[in-house]
Design an enzyme around this catalytic site. Sequence first.
Site: not given
Lengths: 275, 225
Positions: A42, A58, A60, A74, A88, A170, A207, A210
């Site tokens: 994320t 985000d 995803r 999220k 996580g 991430s 990233d 994400s």
Amino acid sequence: MALSTVLETPGAGFNFDNAARNAALEGLFEGGQTPTPLKTGTTIAGVVFKDGVVLGADTRATSSDVVADKMCAKIHYISPNIYCCGAGTAADTEKTTDLLSSNLSIFSLNSGRNPRMVMAVNILQDMLYRYHGQIGANLILGGVDCTGNHLYTVGPYGSVNKVPYLAMGSGDLAALGILEDGFKHDLELEKAKELVRAAIHAGIMSDLGSGNNIDICVITKEGVDYIRPYQESEYKDDRKMKYKYRPGTTAVLTEKVIPLKLEVVQETVQKMETV
Amino acid sequence: MKDYHYTGAVENRFSPYAFNGGTVLAVAGEDFAIVASDTRLSEGYSIHSRDSPKCYKLTDTTVIGCSGFHGDCLTLTKIIDARLKMYKHSNNKTMTSGAIAAMLSTILYSRRFFPYYVYNIIGGLDEEGKGAVYSFDPVGSYQRDTYKAGGSASAMLQPLLDNQIGFKNMEGVQHVPLTREKAVQLVKDVFISAAERDVYTGDALRICIITKEGTKEETIPLRKD
């Protein structure tokens, strides 16, 4: 009627009741692959501004290298004045925030007050430390209470940090770059929203874990503005051909019809009270 | 009880391989062949480059798509180019697609015990001018196909191609031969779908269309997130 204990003090030490069962289950998967938990991979961010807190995330969710959910939420509700972004393991962030939210609503109903941020943070820290990192939840809590606007982060091992701005997941390094460059104390609402949007956008582009849309949640003394999605992904899937199948394309190999023989055993009529 | 925190000796080895992602696809038609690849080069969760195509032109009638470890892709294509030159100078003619495929198989097998971490797919025209696709595994096993997907999103693309080009699992559907326009549009649609769900596929799509007139290249953008 005595007031029941609002929140039970958890038992001392680590609760590894399920460890033996987990080890036995792993034995069943011998040779095969154990199911991998869904991680959110994320970018989440939070910023404290003049009148409150802005949280961004985000949308995803990845299961190793495959996108499992393109529009997952999220930013979780904790209480009317506290929201939490989770990175996580998806199940861990969901259940931990749900548990926290339920406990805090029991507290609110008992005491007649909105919970304070420090209470939420302490309960989370308690629970995550007790599980010694087994619960993979990286959380950013943002909220406004009678003592002011607060932003906290709680790690999977139970560490807590109180910060004016933060990014996790991430994509945190990409987002943190934007935040470090653009953050000032006492930002205005629109500037704060734009800063968080730009931070999440940087995470989405840099990233691989994400992507897709950006959700924003603004918490102030007046109330909460949960904007989902704040910015939709600019990439639309414009497939040119149609991939539809006529009924009958899938071969039916055998068909078996078994009529169910039913008989009326008992009939009761119950009138509904309608005013 | 499983040990959650291992406290014994741990060996940290240097790994000579890395996975750089990317997806390759090749389709053979009646008188054409298509080799397509995405252009994203990644490592872990980061992106190295958004413009690193994985199709390499070998001759006027052959294109190879290589995905896997980028270092080995580069070395392998250099070796193939050198061998093509050597063949041209010794035999005074260009290597045919079938010959290149057979040669690549021996090159890959010569490294049986320290393989090139590359998934190859060769697309081109055979001696009769018909489209040909040869797909390889990292140690040189190969076969001629009509269509093949390789790389990170291959498991997502191959079943779709089986259905749309091979007409598998469908009843009462007319088996129309694949035209070049339909094949190109199918390849574009299939990569757009792969980019939606595979994190290693995206940025742009490079399509090489091989006909007896030569090789034409087309680039279309894909998702960048």
